[in-house]
Scaffold this active site. Structure first.
Site, PDB file in Angstrom:
ATOM      1  N   TYR A 158       0.840  -1.196   0.000  1.00  0.00           N
ATOM      2  CA  TYR A 158       0.000   0.000   0.000  1.00  0.00           C
ATOM      3  C   TYR A 158       0.876   1.248   0.000  1.00  0.00           C
ATOM      4  O   TYR A 158       2.022   1.253   0.480  1.00  0.00           O
ATOM      5  CB  TYR A 158      -0.988   0.017   1.173  1.00  0.00           C
ATOM      6  CG  TYR A 158      -0.379   0.082   2.555  1.00  0.00           C
ATOM      7  CD1 TYR A 158       0.072   1.286   3.090  1.00  0.00           C
ATOM      8  CD2 TYR A 158      -0.299  -1.060   3.358  1.00  0.00           C
ATOM      9  CE1 TYR A 158       0.603   1.351   4.363  1.00  0.00           C
ATOM     10  CE2 TYR A 158       0.238  -1.001   4.633  1.00  0.00           C
ATOM     11  CZ  TYR A 158       0.693   0.204   5.128  1.00  0.00           C
ATOM     12  OH  TYR A 158       1.231   0.263   6.393  1.00  0.00           O
TER      13      TYR A 158
ATOM     14  N   ASN B  62       8.314   2.121  14.533  1.00  0.00           N
ATOM     15  CA  ASN B  62       8.080   0.914  13.730  1.00  0.00           C
ATOM     16  C   ASN B  62       6.917   1.108  12.765  1.00  0.00           C
ATOM     17  O   ASN B  62       6.447   0.158  12.136  1.00  0.00           O
ATOM     18  CB  ASN B  62       7.807  -0.294  14.635  1.00  0.00           C
ATOM     19  CG  ASN B  62       6.509  -0.156  15.419  1.00  0.00           C
ATOM     20  OD1 ASN B  62       5.781   0.831  15.273  1.00  0.00           O
ATOM     21  ND2 ASN B  62       6.216  -1.127  16.270  1.00  0.00           N
ATOM     22  N   GLY B  63       6.434   2.335  12.629  1.00  0.00           N
ATOM     23  CA  GLY B  63       5.335   2.625  11.701  1.00  0.00           C
ATOM     24  C   GLY B  63       3.982   2.766  12.363  1.00  0.00           C
ATOM     25  O   GLY B  63       2.971   2.943  11.671  1.00  0.00           O
TER      26      GLY B  63
ATOM     27  N   HIS C 231      -4.098   7.772  13.537  1.00  0.00           N
ATOM     28  CA  HIS C 231      -4.410   8.636  12.391  1.00  0.00           C
ATOM     29  C   HIS C 231      -5.819   8.358  11.873  1.00  0.00           C
ATOM     30  O   HIS C 231      -6.456   7.333  12.198  1.00  0.00           O
ATOM     31  CB  HIS C 231      -3.384   8.438  11.269  1.00  0.00           C
ATOM     32  CG  HIS C 231      -3.389   7.081  10.627  1.00  0.00           C
ATOM     33  ND1 HIS C 231      -4.212   6.760   9.565  1.00  0.00           N
ATOM     34  CD2 HIS C 231      -2.657   5.965  10.890  1.00  0.00           C
ATOM     35  CE1 HIS C 231      -3.987   5.512   9.192  1.00  0.00           C
ATOM     36  NE2 HIS C 231      -3.044   5.001   9.986  1.00  0.00           N
TER      37      HIS C 231
ATOM     38  N   CYS D  25      -1.501   0.377  13.062  1.00  0.00           N
ATOM     39  CA  CYS D  25      -1.848   1.722  13.521  1.00  0.00           C
ATOM     40  C   CYS D  25      -3.174   1.723  14.265  1.00  0.00           C
ATOM     41  O   CYS D  25      -3.923   0.743  14.242  1.00  0.00           O
ATOM     42  CB  CYS D  25      -1.928   2.681  12.328  1.00  0.00           C
ATOM     43  SG  CYS D  25      -0.336   3.013  11.548  1.00  0.00           S
TER      44      CYS D  25
ATOM     45  N   ASN E  58      -6.623   3.402  14.011  1.00  0.00           N
ATOM     46  CA  ASN E  58      -7.435   4.150  13.052  1.00  0.00           C
ATOM     47  C   ASN E  58      -8.630   4.794  13.722  1.00  0.00           C
ATOM     48  O   ASN E  58      -9.340   4.154  14.522  1.00  0.00           O
ATOM     49  CB  ASN E  58      -7.945   3.225  11.941  1.00  0.00           C
ATOM     50  CG  ASN E  58      -6.879   2.861  10.915  1.00  0.00           C
ATOM     51  OD1 ASN E  58      -7.185   2.192   9.920  1.00  0.00           O
ATOM     52  ND2 ASN E  58      -5.647   3.272  11.127  1.00  0.00           N
TER      53      ASN E  58
END
Length: 389
Positions: free
Chosen positions: A300, A313-314, A318, A336, A338
Site C-alpha cells: 500500500y 516501527n510505523g 491517524h 496503527c 485508526n
C-alpha cells in the site's frame, strides 16, 4: 710595705684593663647594626605549566604569584587577542573566564612585582589538544517547549562515544519538583551514540526542567572530544494519557485524571503478528497533518490525515476513512490506531511530544526493535542498569 703597694697597683691596673676591654666589647656589640634579611623574590606559577602541550581547552587556566603581586596579566591567542579573565582582590591570581579553543597556542604576557620590589616577567606558552574528531551533542527538547509527562530527554551525538562515563558525568538535570530519574545509554543510532534521561515515574505536570550538558572538552575516547555545551529549559504540560485497549475497540483520552474523550477505533489485525499493535507504553514523538504511508510488504501507498507517531516501527494514531466500518467493532489495521477524520483531528489538536499512549491487550510487546523511544518498556531497575556510572 713598698712591695705590697706595688702589688696592689698592678692588680688595680689589671682590673681597669679588664673593665676597659669589657666596656669596649659591650660598646662594639651594642652599636653594630642587625643584618637586614633580603625580601623574597616573586615566584610565578602557571596552570597549565608553561611549555605544556595537549592541554584540554576546558581545563582551568590561571597564573599565581607567591611573595608578590601581579601588575598586569594577559593571555593571548595566536591572533594576539586577549582571553577574558580577571585578577582576584589581592592581585595574586589571574583566572581565565572563558574556555580556550582546540589545537591552539596561547602565550602569557605581563609583570609581577616581588616583595623585594623587583619586577618578574609573566611569560611562557602552552598548546591545546588537537582532536581526531569534534563530536556534537543535540538535545531533543528546545528552550521554552511544553512536553508530555512521558517525554524522555535525549542527547544524540553525531559520533561514537566510547567513554560513556566521562560524558555522563558532564550531564545534569534539575527540576522545580523533586523528580527521581536516571540516564540510560541506548544503542547507537544515526551514526552516533545517544543517551536518554527518564524519570522513574511519569513527570508531574507543570514541572520546570533544566538540562545542562557541559560537553565541551570532554574526552570521549579514540581522540574524540565534545564540540560544545548544550542546555535547555522546558516545562511539563498537563497529564494526558491515551488508554488503548485493543479489545475494547475504543481509544480513551484521559487528562489530569479525568476522561475527556472516547473514540471508536480499529487496531492491528490480531491474526497476523506482524500487524499487531504492540502492547506497552508508547510515546508521542511527532505529528503530521498529512503523512504518506508506504508498505512494500503489504503493498500500500496512501496519504493519511492527522497522523500522530507513537513509535518508529510505523505505528501512528491517524484518520482512515477506509476502515470506518471496523472502527468500534473489529481490528483490521496494519498496526496503527485508526480513527474517523473528525476524531483523529480532535485528538491531533491535543497531542504533545512526550504524551504516553498505553496499549494493552495484544500478545506482542513494544521493544527496542520498534525504534527510538522504548524507555518505558523497561522496569526502573532495568533502566538504571543502562547508566554508565
Amino acid at each position: 710595705m713598698r712591695r705590697l703597694l706595688l702589688v696592689l697597683a698592678v692588680v688595680t691596673v689589671g682590673l681597669a684593663g679588664l673593665m676597659t676591654v669589657a666596656t669596649a666589647a659591650g660598646r662594639i656589640g651594642g652599636d653594630a647594626a642587625t643584618p637586614t634579611l633580603l625580601a623574597p623574590k616573586a615566584t610565578v606559577r602557571y596552570e597549565p605549566a608553561a611549555g605544556a602541550g595537549g592541554v584540554n581547552p576546558a581545563a582551568p587556566v590561571a597564573v599565581t604569584v607567591a611573595d608578590g603581586t601581579l601588575d598586569t596579566v594577559d593571555l593571548l591567542n595566536e591572533a594576539g587577542a586577549r582571553v577574558s579573565g580577571a585578577l582576584n582582590a589581592d592581585r595574586t591570581t589571574w583566572t581565565a573566564s572563558e574556555s580556550l579553543g582546540y589545537d591552539r597556542t596561547y602565550t602569557w604576557r605581563g609583570i609581577a612585582t616581588g616583595s623585594d620590589g623587583r619586577k618578574v616577567p609573566v611569560e611562557g606558552s602552552f598548546a591545546t589538544v588537537k582532536p581526531s574528531e569534534k563530536v556534537r551533542g543535540t538535545l531533543n527538547i528546545g528552550d521554552g517547549r511544553t512536553v508530555g509527562i512521558a517525554a524522555p530527554i535525549q542527547i544524540q551525538f553525531n559520533g561514537h562515544v566510547r567513554d560513556r562515563a566521562a560524558a555522563e558525568r558532564a550531564l545534569a538535570v534539575t527540576t522545580s519538583v523533586p523528580t527521581e530519574g536516571a540516564w540510560g545509554w541506548l544503542p547507537d543510532e544515526n551514526g552516533g551514540s545517544r543517551v536518554h534521561w527518564r524519570p522513574k515515574e511519569y513527570w508531574k505536570p507543570n514541572t520546570r526542567v533544566t538540562v545542562t550538558a557541559k560537553l565541551y572538552g570532554v574526552a570521549y575516547g579514540d581522540g574524540r572530544y565534545g564540540a560544545a555545551d548544550v542546555t535547555s529549559t522546558f516545562t511539563i504540560g498537563r497529564a494526558q494519557i491515551v488508554k488503548a485497549d485493543v479489545n475494547s475497540f475504543r481509544m480513551v483520552v484521559m487528562r489530569n485524571g479525568r476522561q475527556v474523550a472516547s473514540y471508536p477505533a480499529s487496531y492491528g489485525l490480531g491474526s497476523d503478528p506482524n500487524r499487531n499493535t504492540r502492547s506497552g507504553i508508547h510515546v508521542v514523538s511527532e505529528k503530521f497533518t498529512d503523512k504518506r504511508m508506504i508498505s512494500e510488504q503489504y503493498g500500500y501507498d496512501v496519504m493519511e490525515k492527522w497522523a500522530v507517531r507513537i513509535s518508529n516501527n510505523g505505528e501512528f494514531i491517524h484518520a482512515n476513512p477506509a476502515s470506518s466500518g471496523a472502527q468500534g467493532s473489529s481490528n483490521v489495521t496494519h498496526g496503527c490506531v485508526n480513527l474517523s477524520l473528525e476524531n483523529a483531528r480532535a485528538y491531533y489538536d491535543t497531542a504533545l511530544y512526550g504524551d504516553p499512549v498505553e496499549v494493552t491487550g495484544t500478545p506482542i510487546a513494544l521493544s527496542a526493535k520498534d525504534g527510538d523511544i522504548w524507555d518505558w518498556t523497561l522496569s526502573w531497575q532495568q533502566w538504571k542498569g543502562l547508566s554508565a556510572l
